[in-house]
Design a protein around this motif. Structure first.
Motif, PDB file in Angstrom:
ATOM      1  N   SER A   1     -48.780  21.902  36.418  1.00  0.00           N
ATOM      2  CA  SER A   1     -49.820  22.786  36.734  1.00  0.00           C
ATOM      3  C   SER A   1     -49.664  24.101  35.459  1.00  0.00           C
ATOM      4  O   SER A   1     -50.663  24.434  34.831  1.00  0.00           O
ATOM      5  CB  SER A   1     -49.827  23.490  37.763  1.00  0.00           C
ATOM      6  N   LEU A   2     -48.640  24.738  35.425  1.00  0.00           N
ATOM      7  CA  LEU A   2     -48.490  25.553  34.120  1.00  0.00           C
ATOM      8  C   LEU A   2     -48.886  25.060  32.938  1.00  0.00           C
ATOM      9  O   LEU A   2     -49.429  25.777  32.321  1.00  0.00           O
ATOM     10  CB  LEU A   2     -47.075  25.968  34.164  1.00  0.00           C
ATOM     11  N   GLN A   3     -48.435  23.801  32.699  1.00  0.00           N
ATOM     12  CA  GLN A   3     -48.744  23.250  31.348  1.00  0.00           C
ATOM     13  C   GLN A   3     -50.177  23.109  31.264  1.00  0.00           C
ATOM     14  O   GLN A   3     -50.876  23.318  30.131  1.00  0.00           O
ATOM     15  CB  GLN A   3     -47.997  21.857  30.986  1.00  0.00           C
ATOM     16  N   ALA A   4     -50.882  22.681  32.336  1.00  0.00           N
ATOM     17  CA  ALA A   4     -52.412  22.408  32.238  1.00  0.00           C
ATOM     18  C   ALA A   4     -53.070  23.614  31.974  1.00  0.00           C
ATOM     19  O   ALA A   4     -54.163  23.746  31.106  1.00  0.00           O
ATOM     20  CB  ALA A   4     -52.967  21.554  33.597  1.00  0.00           C
ATOM     21  N   ALA A   5     -52.777  24.535  32.566  1.00  0.00           N
ATOM     22  CA  ALA A   5     -53.192  26.024  32.503  1.00  0.00           C
ATOM     23  C   ALA A   5     -53.163  26.694  31.133  1.00  0.00           C
ATOM     24  O   ALA A   5     -54.081  27.238  30.700  1.00  0.00           O
ATOM     25  CB  ALA A   5     -52.615  27.113  33.608  1.00  0.00           C
ATOM     26  N   ASP A   6     -51.780  26.342  30.639  1.00  0.00           N
ATOM     27  CA  ASP A   6     -51.637  26.938  29.259  1.00  0.00           C
ATOM     28  C   ASP A   6     -52.601  26.100  28.211  1.00  0.00           C
ATOM     29  O   ASP A   6     -53.011  26.838  27.304  1.00  0.00           O
ATOM     30  CB  ASP A   6     -50.208  26.473  28.894  1.00  0.00           C
ATOM     31  N   ILE A   7     -52.910  24.865  28.334  1.00  0.00           N
ATOM     32  CA  ILE A   7     -53.784  24.148  27.660  1.00  0.00           C
ATOM     33  C   ILE A   7     -55.085  24.481  27.899  1.00  0.00           C
ATOM     34  O   ILE A   7     -56.037  24.725  26.943  1.00  0.00           O
ATOM     35  CB  ILE A   7     -53.408  22.576  27.900  1.00  0.00           C
ATOM     36  N   ALA A   8     -55.643  24.555  28.894  1.00  0.00           N
ATOM     37  CA  ALA A   8     -56.998  24.845  29.223  1.00  0.00           C
ATOM     38  C   ALA A   8     -57.557  26.152  28.714  1.00  0.00           C
ATOM     39  O   ALA A   8     -58.940  26.115  28.406  1.00  0.00           O
ATOM     40  CB  ALA A   8     -57.108  24.912  30.920  1.00  0.00           C
ATOM     41  N   HIS A   9     -56.853  27.327  28.914  1.00  0.00           N
ATOM     42  CA  HIS A   9     -57.259  28.479  28.403  1.00  0.00           C
ATOM     43  C   HIS A   9     -57.514  28.425  26.881  1.00  0.00           C
ATOM     44  O   HIS A   9     -58.261  29.320  26.485  1.00  0.00           O
ATOM     45  CB  HIS A   9     -56.528  29.673  28.819  1.00  0.00           C
ATOM     46  N   LYS A  10     -57.205  27.658  26.118  1.00  0.00           N
ATOM     47  CA  LYS A  10     -57.242  27.414  24.805  1.00  0.00           C
ATOM     48  C   LYS A  10     -58.805  26.865  24.214  1.00  0.00           C
ATOM     49  O   LYS A  10     -58.925  27.013  23.090  1.00  0.00           O
ATOM     50  CB  LYS A  10     -55.969  26.987  23.895  1.00  0.00           C
TER      51      LYS A  10
ATOM     52  N   ASN B   1     -49.732  14.769  22.112  1.00  0.00           N
ATOM     53  CA  ASN B   1     -48.785  15.737  21.801  1.00  0.00           C
ATOM     54  C   ASN B   1     -49.518  16.906  20.940  1.00  0.00           C
ATOM     55  O   ASN B   1     -49.119  17.484  20.031  1.00  0.00           O
ATOM     56  CB  ASN B   1     -47.977  15.247  20.757  1.00  0.00           C
ATOM     57  N   MET B   2     -50.890  17.291  21.363  1.00  0.00           N
ATOM     58  CA  MET B   2     -51.767  18.231  20.907  1.00  0.00           C
ATOM     59  C   MET B   2     -51.523  19.440  21.796  1.00  0.00           C
ATOM     60  O   MET B   2     -51.325  19.342  22.995  1.00  0.00           O
ATOM     61  CB  MET B   2     -53.052  17.869  20.610  1.00  0.00           C
ATOM     62  N   THR B   3     -51.660  20.817  21.332  1.00  0.00           N
ATOM     63  CA  THR B   3     -51.441  21.999  22.102  1.00  0.00           C
ATOM     64  C   THR B   3     -52.695  22.890  22.206  1.00  0.00           C
ATOM     65  O   THR B   3     -52.738  23.846  22.480  1.00  0.00           O
ATOM     66  CB  THR B   3     -50.243  22.839  21.501  1.00  0.00           C
ATOM     67  N   SER B   4     -53.729  22.486  21.445  1.00  0.00           N
ATOM     68  CA  SER B   4     -54.967  23.093  21.474  1.00  0.00           C
ATOM     69  C   SER B   4     -56.179  22.121  21.296  1.00  0.00           C
ATOM     70  O   SER B   4     -56.101  21.104  21.011  1.00  0.00           O
ATOM     71  CB  SER B   4     -55.081  24.222  20.266  1.00  0.00           C
ATOM     72  N   PHE B   5     -57.130  22.610  22.037  1.00  0.00           N
ATOM     73  CA  PHE B   5     -58.535  21.825  22.117  1.00  0.00           C
ATOM     74  C   PHE B   5     -59.018  21.769  20.870  1.00  0.00           C
ATOM     75  O   PHE B   5     -59.766  21.000  20.430  1.00  0.00           O
ATOM     76  CB  PHE B   5     -59.318  22.559  23.147  1.00  0.00           C
ATOM     77  N   GLY B   6     -58.890  22.858  19.934  1.00  0.00           N
ATOM     78  CA  GLY B   6     -59.403  22.752  18.651  1.00  0.00           C
ATOM     79  C   GLY B   6     -58.822  21.836  17.782  1.00  0.00           C
ATOM     80  O   GLY B   6     -59.693  21.020  17.030  1.00  0.00           O
ATOM     81  N   GLU B   7     -57.630  21.350  17.891  1.00  0.00           N
ATOM     82  CA  GLU B   7     -56.928  20.455  17.178  1.00  0.00           C
ATOM     83  C   GLU B   7     -57.490  19.030  17.752  1.00  0.00           C
ATOM     84  O   GLU B   7     -57.860  17.993  17.044  1.00  0.00           O
ATOM     85  CB  GLU B   7     -55.410  20.533  17.215  1.00  0.00           C
ATOM     86  N   TYR B   8     -57.702  18.834  19.082  1.00  0.00           N
ATOM     87  CA  TYR B   8     -58.133  17.612  19.663  1.00  0.00           C
ATOM     88  C   TYR B   8     -59.821  17.453  19.344  1.00  0.00           C
ATOM     89  O   TYR B   8     -60.113  16.363  18.702  1.00  0.00           O
ATOM     90  CB  TYR B   8     -58.118  17.897  21.156  1.00  0.00           C
ATOM     91  N   VAL B   9     -60.495  18.575  19.154  1.00  0.00           N
ATOM     92  CA  VAL B   9     -61.928  18.511  18.801  1.00  0.00           C
ATOM     93  C   VAL B   9     -62.084  18.008  17.391  1.00  0.00           C
ATOM     94  O   VAL B   9     -62.803  17.073  16.912  1.00  0.00           O
ATOM     95  CB  VAL B   9     -62.697  19.912  19.044  1.00  0.00           C
ATOM     96  N   ASP B  10     -61.307  18.550  16.344  1.00  0.00           N
ATOM     97  CA  ASP B  10     -61.156  18.186  15.157  1.00  0.00           C
ATOM     98  C   ASP B  10     -60.697  16.718  14.869  1.00  0.00           C
ATOM     99  O   ASP B  10     -61.342  15.950  13.971  1.00  0.00           O
ATOM    100  CB  ASP B  10     -60.140  18.790  14.236  1.00  0.00           C
ATOM    101  N   TYR B  11     -59.650  16.139  15.735  1.00  0.00           N
ATOM    102  CA  TYR B  11     -59.273  14.820  15.834  1.00  0.00           C
ATOM    103  C   TYR B  11     -60.483  13.699  16.240  1.00  0.00           C
ATOM    104  O   TYR B  11     -60.672  12.821  15.537  1.00  0.00           O
ATOM    105  CB  TYR B  11     -58.298  14.662  16.537  1.00  0.00           C
ATOM    106  N   VAL B  12     -61.102  14.228  17.346  1.00  0.00           N
ATOM    107  CA  VAL B  12     -62.244  13.396  17.879  1.00  0.00           C
ATOM    108  C   VAL B  12     -63.128  13.244  16.805  1.00  0.00           C
ATOM    109  O   VAL B  12     -63.884  11.942  16.767  1.00  0.00           O
ATOM    110  CB  VAL B  12     -62.859  13.953  19.106  1.00  0.00           C
ATOM    111  N   PHE B  13     -63.720  14.269  16.322  1.00  0.00           N
ATOM    112  CA  PHE B  13     -64.899  14.109  15.226  1.00  0.00           C
ATOM    113  C   PHE B  13     -64.355  13.761  13.660  1.00  0.00           C
ATOM    114  O   PHE B  13     -65.310  13.867  12.848  1.00  0.00           O
ATOM    115  CB  PHE B  13     -65.609  15.317  15.218  1.00  0.00           C
ATOM    116  N   GLY B  14     -62.968  13.379  13.783  1.00  0.00           N
ATOM    117  CA  GLY B  14     -62.760  13.177  12.335  1.00  0.00           C
ATOM    118  C   GLY B  14     -62.901  11.598  12.074  1.00  0.00           C
ATOM    119  O   GLY B  14     -63.327  10.994  13.099  1.00  0.00           O
TER     120      GLY B  14
END
Length: 284
Positions: free
Chosen positions: A4-13, A54-67
């Motif tokens: 839950s803590l990990q999820a919250a840490d990711i979500a706020h980003k 193994n990503m820690t931010s949504f920004g990294e994930y979005v760039d990957y998805v649209f790459g």
């Protein structure tokens, strides 16, 4: 607690920009509305994909998805984003109408030998498709001899695999009438699993494939006799609903039957359908 803590840490980003890019893409490509009120839901559903990569931010994930290498991830992303709620014999009156009215009309007595084609659009994990198969198999055994096939499609590869495997928890099948349970379900040999599986002869009557209802055209057979598309269009806006219904109905025979969910309507739409019962229509 740690998860839950990990999820919250990711979500706020997830920034407003990241959410906008994702929500715009999901709407334009899949027709699913994603207003800002659904930001927390989107964050929550995609956290698993971030952890898997193994990503820690949504920004990294979005760039990957649209790459350039993100095509496969788009499929996995939609597995998480799409809503897949269904049950056996959901909105049971539809199956009553199928047995009492449609099958007698379409089969036309014992001399009928053609194969009925039924499409479960937005089939999720297969409960609707197998409910249709149970009902049609039972009718066929007690009335006229005919053949049939159920074609199920969904946007989510994850739930389609469940449909193909046809293994369900015991609590999921409680609603199925006892006679049909005995006829069409097999208990797991492992009593600890508390699962059942649809019998092979019924599984053979159904096929499943991935399909995006937002595609310009649908790669499915023509001339279905019956189409079920229930509780799927509620995620689309009115204009998209009308477009999707017209594409679905283009695959339906004239005089064929079309089913919507209890909260869906064709009111004020330009579609070639005539209502015969609430949420039940015939192609004109």
């Amino acid at each position: 607690m740690q998860d839950s803590l990990q999820a919250a840490d990711i979500a706020h980003k997830m920034s407003a920009k990241d959410f906008s890019r994702l929500s715009d893409f999901i709407y334009n490509s899949y027709g699913i509305r994603m207003p800002v009120e659904k930001k927390l839901m989107l964050q929550s559903r995609l956290q698993r994909r971030l952890r898997a990569l193994n990503m820690t931010s949504f920004g990294e994930y979005v760039d990957y998805v649209f790459g350039k290498n993100g095509h496969e991830e788009l499929v996995l992303m939609m597995d998480q984003v799409s809503t897949n709620k269904t049950d056996f014999f959901r909105e049971a009156h539809h199956f009553d109408f199928l047995v009492d009215t449609i099958l007698p009309e379409l089969t036309g007595g014992s001399s009928y030998k053609k194969s009925l084609k039924v499409w479960s659009a937005g089939c999720s994990s297969g409960e609707e498709a197998y409910t249709l198969a149970m009902v049609m198999e039972s009718y066929m055994e007690q009335n006229s001899s005919f053949d049939y096939h159920i074609h199920g499609t969904d946007i989510s590869t994850k739930v389609l695999q469940v449909a193909v495997d046809a293994v369900y928890k015991e609590e999921k099948v409680e609603v199925i009438p006892l006679a049909l349970k005995k006829r069409f379900l097999l208990r797991s040999k492992d009593p600890l699993k508390k699962t059942v599986r649809i019998v092979p002869e019924l599984r053979a009557k159904a096929s499943f494939a991935r399909l995006n209802l937002m595609d310009a055209s649908y790669d499915v057979p023509n001339s279905f006799d019956i189409i079920f598309c229930r509780n799927v269009l509620i995620y689309f806006d009115k204009k998209t609903q009308e477009s999707v219904i017209n594409k679905l109905v283009s695959k339906l025979k004239r005089g064929g039957y079309f089913f919507l969910g209890h909260s869906e309507s064709i009111m004020a739409m330009n579609v070639p359908l005539r209502q015969v019962k609430p949420t039940i229509f015939v192609k004109i």
